[in-house]
Design an enzyme around this catalytic site. Structure first.
Site, PDB file in Angstrom:
ATOM      1  N   ASP A 202      46.420  63.097  39.822  1.00 13.08           N
ATOM      2  CA  ASP A 202      45.958  63.396  38.470  1.00 13.08           C
ATOM      3  C   ASP A 202      45.065  62.228  38.058  1.00 13.08           C
ATOM      4  OD1 ASP A 202      45.583  63.707  35.762  1.00 13.08           O
ATOM      5  OD2 ASP A 202      47.714  63.699  35.223  1.00 13.08           O
TER       6      ASP A 202
ATOM      7  N   LYS B 238      36.458  58.983  32.693  1.00 15.35           N
ATOM      8  CA  LYS B 238      36.458  60.433  32.942  1.00 15.35           C
ATOM      9  C   LYS B 238      35.556  61.178  31.955  1.00 15.35           C
ATOM     10  CE  LYS B 238      39.869  64.126  33.549  1.00 15.35           C
ATOM     11  NZ  LYS B 238      41.317  64.367  33.579  1.00 15.35           N
TER      12      LYS B 238
ATOM     13  N   GLU C 294      43.727  71.309  35.849  1.00 14.32           N
ATOM     14  CA  GLU C 294      44.965  70.674  35.377  1.00 14.32           C
ATOM     15  C   GLU C 294      46.001  71.696  34.885  1.00 14.32           C
ATOM     16  OE1 GLU C 294      43.295  67.824  32.663  1.00 14.32           O
ATOM     17  OE2 GLU C 294      42.465  66.667  34.321  1.00 14.32           O
TER      18      GLU C 294
ATOM     19  N   ASP D 116      48.189  70.704  26.228  1.00 13.22           N
ATOM     20  CA  ASP D 116      48.084  69.355  26.795  1.00 13.22           C
ATOM     21  C   ASP D 116      47.598  68.370  25.728  1.00 13.22           C
ATOM     22  OD1 ASP D 116      47.378  67.050  28.140  1.00 13.22           O
ATOM     23  OD2 ASP D 116      46.348  68.067  29.785  1.00 13.22           O
TER      24      ASP D 116
END
Ligand code: AMP
Length: 619
Positions: free
Chosen positions: A23, A87, A187, A211
């Site tokens: 991850d 990211k 994800e 999330d």
């Protein structure tokens, strides 16, 4: 003899090849594997028992690089040399990120082009790909240290909304870190896999993955059908997360202590103390009803009720996003079979209660929400390693699959080397007025003409209600399940008429035959391009002829005599060109016919429009 390694976590012998799940997060990253003895996914932890590696890279003045917690400690002291949230920059140009540049304390280099962004530290330029590769290398090193075996293969997760260039950037980062990235998975898909959702044959489910991490919020609605995950919609806020909860608490305590914004701006270490205490209080309140603490000699406190009141607007925003995601997916909350919770901030009880209430469902929240995505990536890695035969084994199609379209051309729906299971669909229409049936012929192979490929099956979609050509919408869907069985269905969307058939695409084909078909397609590539061009030109010409003929029948009086004569001449020239199978001549003749007919076609349409405006019927 192949080498074997001892897995010191599980104490068991394991084959050399361990594929890890990674991850690669905005705030934290982690690496996981599936234990070979218990088949359970676990996150790999360092000597201090920590699984999370902060996604932070620090460069010192001499170019030395540190990753993770040691880098995080330098975040405040050396903001220009400490790179976080990389990211957010993956696969992006400066233009893409310029409006968010205030968020980054480090120097994003503006070269005023569409090229990918670079980050400047000292006199060194770093791409987000290289920076991410440092984080991946650190994770790889950690795994090799713990497992005492080389790690070369990985599955890496990305947000469901990542586009191709962001996915490619992630893949490249993996390659730079010395990892063969076997698959990039979404994800939310990984989170579902961690709970075992979607790993059984014939399973059909609709799930929501909520999330809420440190700095971002994502809600994804997915369907799972026979091992195929499909993202129906995503929504969220790229700047909403646990950090914002901390900031709200800081504001609350500023009122309690009388510390002003200006004071916090001036005294950076005081601001830092406030933020750290706020996070401590938030975490404490996840398990307790009241928090009492001290900042710089002043007492601060908050109880759960006050805390919930403070964060309610923020949680409400996430719930609004959930509603929007459902709307975009075209489903109701009651149709959701499972709600999976991901991200550290979903530990806040008020968040859980609000989400459970909105969906009217119990939550999947038993796994560690920080680890669940990496655990799912490990599950996928384990399937790819072939260690889990109970679960769906994802494979690829050896040859392209498609259907025959006009002129005997192969229209590929699932290209070769696509993963199995797989699903693809495309819409077609009829060529003739009142056409009531459509033949669906399924082919396998790489050549442009179906005649050179292998026919797998054929069926007729019948009962299409009479409509003018081009109006029916026939959706053809290819579904290859985990066993490689292809199911083809065709549905006329306006009337709902449907028909389907099952085929085994690989049945009877040896490896040698597959190889020959591929070689064949290479040898004939040039011929195929020529034939395809000719067929396409002829198809277009035929349509032009049909339309013109129809027009002449209907509006004969609207044309002058010269126009009629000229049109008939051009039509004959086009027919001759088609007869001669000369692509360039067909193209030219089509263009000429088009030019000749355009003026009177426009004239007729204009007057029809005027009539319509006057309220008259056109035809
Ligand atoms: P992630 O980005 O998923 O690692 O989530 C990190 C966020 O989760 C940070 O904002 C943490 O402060 C928050 N967090 C971690 N543990 C807890 C907890 N027990 N209660 C509330 N928030 C937490």
């Amino acid at each position: 003899m192949g080498k074997v390694a001892i897995n010191i976590v599980t104490g068991s012998l394991q084959p050399q090849e361990t594929i890890v799940g990674i991850d690669l997060g905005t705030t934290n990253s982690l690496i996981a594997i599936v234990r070979s003895d218990t088949h359970e996914p676990i996150a790999l932890k360092d000597v201090d028992g920590l699984a999370l590696v902060p996604s932070i890279v620090h460069f010192d003045a001499y170019g030395n690089i540190t990753i993770g917690n040691p880098a995080k400690e330098l975040l405040i002291a050396e903001p220009e040399r400490t790179i976080y949230s990389v990211k957010r920059l993956m696969g992006k140009s400066y233009k893409d990120v310029s409006k968010d540049s205030g968020f980054f304390a480090y120097h994003i280099f503006d070269d005023d082009t569409d090229a990918l962004v670079k980050i400047k530290v000292g006199d060194r330029f770093n791409s987000p790909i290289v920076l991410s590769s440092f984080i991946l290398k650190e994770l790889k090193k950690r795994a090799e240290h713990i497992l005492k075996t080389p790690i070369t293969k990985a599955v890496i997760t990305v947000p469901a909304y990542f586009n191709d260039s962001q996915r490619q950037a992630t893949r490249d980062a993996g390659r730079l870190a010395g990892l063969d990235v076997l698959r990039i998975i979404n994800e939310p898909t990984a989170a579902s896999l961690a709970y075992g959702i979607g790993t059984k044959h014939k399973e059909e489910k609709t799930i929501a993955v909520y999330d809420l991490g440190g700095g971002t919020f994502d809600i994804s609605i997915l369907t799972i059908n026979n091992g195929i995950f499909e993202v129906l919609s995503t929504n969220g806020d790229t700047y909403l997360g646990g950090d914002d909860i901390d900031n709200l608490l800081v504001k609350h305590w500023q009122t309690q202590t009388g510390i002003t914004d200006d004071e916090l701006k001036t005294y950076k270490s005081l601001a830092q103390q406030f933020r750290m205490k706020a996070e401590e209080a938030k975490i404490h309140l996840s398990a307790n009803d009241i928090f009492n603490g001290e900042i710089d000699g002043q007492t601060v406190s908050i109880n759960k009720h006050q805390f919930n009141e403070i964060i309610k607007p923020l949680v409400d925003r996430t719930i609004t996003s959930c509603g929007n995601a459902l709307k975009d997916a075209g489903i109701k909350a009651a149709q959701i079979d499972a709600v999976v919770m991901v991200g550290g901030s979903t530990r806040v009880p008020f968040v859980k209660e609000s989400v459970a209430k909105f969906f009217g469902r119990e939550l999947y929240d038993k796994l560690n929400p920080d680890e669940v995505v990496a655990l799912g990536a490990a599950v996928q890695a384990d399937i790819l390693a072939g260690n889990n035969t109970e679960m769906l084994l994802l494979d690829v199609t050896p040859l392209s699959l498609g259907i025959e379209t006009m002129g005997g051309l192969m229209d590929v729906l699932i290209p070769r080397n696509s993963k199995i299971p797989n699903k693809a669909g495309r819409q077609y229409t009829t060529q003739k007025d009142g056409q009531s049936g459509m033949r669906i012929s399924v082919f396998q192979g790489e050549r442009d003409l179906v005649a050179d490929n292998r026919k797998l099956a054929e069926f007729n979609l019948t009962g299409i209600p009479g409509m003018p050509a081009g109006l029916p919408k026939v959706e053809v869907t290819f579904l290859i399940d985990a066993d490689g069985i292809l199911k083809v269905s065709a549905t006329e969307l306006r009337s709902g008429v449907a028909q389907s058939i099952e085929v085994k695409p690989q049945y009877g084909l040896t490896d040698e035959e597959v190889e020959n078909m591929l070689l064949d397609s290479l040898t004939h590539a040039k011929d195929d391009i020529k034939t395809r061009a000719l067929v396409e030109a002829a198809t277009e010409a035929q349509q032009m002829l049909d339309t013109t003929e129809k027009f002449l029948l209907k509006y004969r009086e609207a044309l002058t005599e010269e126009e009629t004569i000229e049109t008939n001449k051009c039509m004959q020239q086009l027919r001759d060109a088609m007869e001669a199978k000369d692509k360039d001549r067909i193209h030219n003749a089509t263009e000429i016919l088009n030019d000749v007919s355009r003026p009177y076609a426009e004239r007729v349409m204009d007057s029809a429009l005027k009539d319509a405006m006057r309220g008259k019927s056109v035809i």
